[in-house]
Design a protein around this motif. Structure first.
Motif, PDB file in Angstrom:
ATOM      1  N   TYR A 160     -46.507  10.440  -4.531  1.00  0.00           N
ATOM      2  CA  TYR A 160     -46.839   9.398  -3.558  1.00  0.00           C
ATOM      3  C   TYR A 160     -45.576   8.976  -2.826  1.00  0.00           C
ATOM      4  N   PRO A 161     -45.535   9.150  -1.506  1.00  0.00           N
ATOM      5  CA  PRO A 161     -44.276   8.970  -0.768  1.00  0.00           C
ATOM      6  C   PRO A 161     -43.794   7.523  -0.672  1.00  0.00           C
ATOM      7  N   ARG A 183     -55.905   1.919   0.982  1.00  0.00           N
ATOM      8  CA  ARG A 183     -56.542   2.980   1.777  1.00  0.00           C
ATOM      9  C   ARG A 183     -57.643   3.672   0.972  1.00  0.00           C
ATOM     10  N   LEU A 184     -57.365   3.948  -0.302  1.00  0.00           N
ATOM     11  CA  LEU A 184     -58.378   4.587  -1.146  1.00  0.00           C
ATOM     12  C   LEU A 184     -59.585   3.665  -1.279  1.00  0.00           C
ATOM     13  N   ARG A 235     -55.351  15.159   5.622  1.00  0.00           N
ATOM     14  CA  ARG A 235     -54.384  14.125   5.241  1.00  0.00           C
ATOM     15  C   ARG A 235     -53.696  14.433   3.912  1.00  0.00           C
ATOM     16  N   TRP A 253     -55.195  13.533 -11.441  1.00  0.00           N
ATOM     17  CA  TRP A 253     -55.948  12.565 -10.613  1.00  0.00           C
ATOM     18  C   TRP A 253     -57.315  12.307 -11.247  1.00  0.00           C
TER      19      TRP A 253
HETATM   20  C1  HEM Z   1     -57.070  15.888  -6.153  1.00  0.00           C
HETATM   21  C2  HEM Z   1     -56.151  14.992  -6.431  1.00  0.00           C
HETATM   22  C3  HEM Z   1     -55.571  14.041  -5.425  1.00  0.00           C
HETATM   23  C4  HEM Z   1     -54.249  13.768  -5.267  1.00  0.00           C
HETATM   24  C5  HEM Z   1     -53.103  14.355  -6.082  1.00  0.00           C
HETATM   25  C6  HEM Z   1     -54.137  12.810  -4.169  1.00  0.00           C
HETATM   26  C7  HEM Z   1     -52.952  12.317  -3.687  1.00  0.00           C
HETATM   27  C8  HEM Z   1     -52.821  11.524  -2.573  1.00  0.00           C
HETATM   28  C9  HEM Z   1     -51.586  11.131  -1.979  1.00  0.00           C
HETATM   29  C10 HEM Z   1     -50.195  11.543  -2.485  1.00  0.00           C
HETATM   30  C11 HEM Z   1     -51.868  10.346  -0.918  1.00  0.00           C
HETATM   31  C12 HEM Z   1     -50.888   9.645   0.018  1.00  0.00           C
HETATM   32  C13 HEM Z   1     -50.826   8.193  -0.349  1.00  0.00           C
HETATM   33  C14 HEM Z   1     -51.096   7.314   0.851  1.00  0.00           C
HETATM   34  O1  HEM Z   1     -50.155   7.112   1.597  1.00  0.00           O
HETATM   35  O2  HEM Z   1     -52.226   6.844   1.036  1.00  0.00           O
HETATM   36  C15 HEM Z   1     -53.307  10.241  -0.831  1.00  0.00           C
HETATM   37  C16 HEM Z   1     -53.985   9.525   0.118  1.00  0.00           C
HETATM   38  C17 HEM Z   1     -55.329   9.341   0.107  1.00  0.00           C
HETATM   39  N1  HEM Z   1     -56.225   9.866  -0.766  1.00  0.00           N
HETATM   40 FE1  HEM Z   1     -55.818  11.186  -2.217  1.00  0.00          FE
HETATM   41  N2  HEM Z   1     -55.381  12.508  -3.717  1.00  0.00           N
HETATM   42  C18 HEM Z   1     -56.294  13.229  -4.435  1.00  0.00           C
HETATM   43  C19 HEM Z   1     -57.658  13.179  -4.300  1.00  0.00           C
HETATM   44  C20 HEM Z   1     -58.337  12.291  -3.507  1.00  0.00           C
HETATM   45  C21 HEM Z   1     -59.774  12.135  -3.479  1.00  0.00           C
HETATM   46  C22 HEM Z   1     -60.735  12.929  -4.337  1.00  0.00           C
HETATM   47  C23 HEM Z   1     -60.047  11.171  -2.559  1.00  0.00           C
HETATM   48  C24 HEM Z   1     -61.366  10.612  -2.111  1.00  0.00           C
HETATM   49  C25 HEM Z   1     -62.451  10.668  -2.810  1.00  0.00           C
HETATM   50  C26 HEM Z   1     -58.789  10.709  -2.024  1.00  0.00           C
HETATM   51  C27 HEM Z   1     -58.646   9.727  -1.072  1.00  0.00           C
HETATM   52  C28 HEM Z   1     -57.476   9.408  -0.439  1.00  0.00           C
HETATM   53  C29 HEM Z   1     -57.381   8.526   0.699  1.00  0.00           C
HETATM   54  C30 HEM Z   1     -58.520   7.797   1.377  1.00  0.00           C
HETATM   55  C31 HEM Z   1     -56.044   8.497   1.070  1.00  0.00           C
HETATM   56  C32 HEM Z   1     -55.432   7.750   2.263  1.00  0.00           C
HETATM   57  C33 HEM Z   1     -55.588   8.627   3.507  1.00  0.00           C
HETATM   58  C34 HEM Z   1     -55.050   7.958   4.757  1.00  0.00           C
HETATM   59  O3  HEM Z   1     -55.782   7.192   5.390  1.00  0.00           O
HETATM   60  O4  HEM Z   1     -53.888   8.194   5.080  1.00  0.00           O
HETATM   61  N3  HEM Z   1     -57.770  11.409  -2.613  1.00  0.00           N
HETATM   62  N4  HEM Z   1     -53.859  10.970  -1.851  1.00  0.00           N
END
Ligand code: HEM
Length: 133
Positions: free
Chosen positions: A44-45, A55-56, A82, A96
């Motif tokens: 995570y940056p 955001r999530l 993204r 995760w």
């Molecule tokens: C498979 C493993 C996953 C990893 C390792 C991961 C990792 C990350 C990382 C490093 C970020 C950037 C953090 C940020 O600045 O927001 C991010 C953003 C995000 N992730 Fe994941 N993620 C995973 C799966 C998911 C899943 C399954 C979902 C949704 C069901 C999800 C939803 C989101 C959302 C909504 C963002 C913010 C996007 C934006 O608007 O910029 N992620 N994730």
């Protein structure tokens, strides 16, 4: 399929599971686990995980029929795109999934609601894998 004659179908899944309090808790618990794992945390940056947690939460709330704040602030989700800058192999994906399962357990939702949410989250995590290892 939603049946418009059935009043129950008018209530979104978001509302059925408890609305914003439920999604807030889910994401808070998840990001506490992320924060406690230095290796996974390194993906995570940002120094502050608060905005990522938000955001999530906004995304999941919108996905399940709650407020559309995510779309208003971030535009179209394009989640695979993204995630592309982050190297997500099987290990990261499984970490995760593990933390999300633990976070979901803290909600103690009725089995059918738990299963509905879990099926989606697990499937979405598999779709987000973008590296072979
Ligand atoms: C498979 C493993 C996953 C990893 C390792 C991961 C990792 C990350 C990382 C490093 C970020 C950037 C953090 C940020 O600045 O927001 C991010 C953003 C995000 N992730 Fe994941 N993620 C995973 C799966 C998911 C899943 C399954 C979902 C949704 C069901 C999800 C939803 C989101 C959302 C909504 C963002 C913010 C996007 C934006 O608007 O910029 N992620 N994730």
């Amino acid at each position: 399929m939603a049946d418009s004659n059935n009043p129950a179908s008018q209530v979104s899944f978001y509302e059925q599971v408890g609305g914003s309090a439920t999604f807030e808790k889910l994401c808070r618990e998840f990001y506490q686990l992320v924060a406690a794992d230095p290796e996974f945390r390194a993906l995570y940056p940002e120094e502050d995980l608060g905005p990522a947690e938000r955001r999530l939460r906004m995304f999941l709330e919108q996905y399940w029929g709650g407020p559309k704040t995510y779309q208003a602030e971030r535009g179209h989700p394009r989640l695979r795109m993204r995630h592309h800058p982050f190297a997500i192999g099987p290990k990261e994906r499984d970490t995760w999934i593990k933390y999300m399962r633990q976070a979901l357990d803290t909600l103690q939702l009725p089995p059918l609601q738990d299963q509905t949410l879990w099926d989606y989250l697990e499937r979405a995590a598999h779709a987000m894998q973008n590296r072979a290892s």
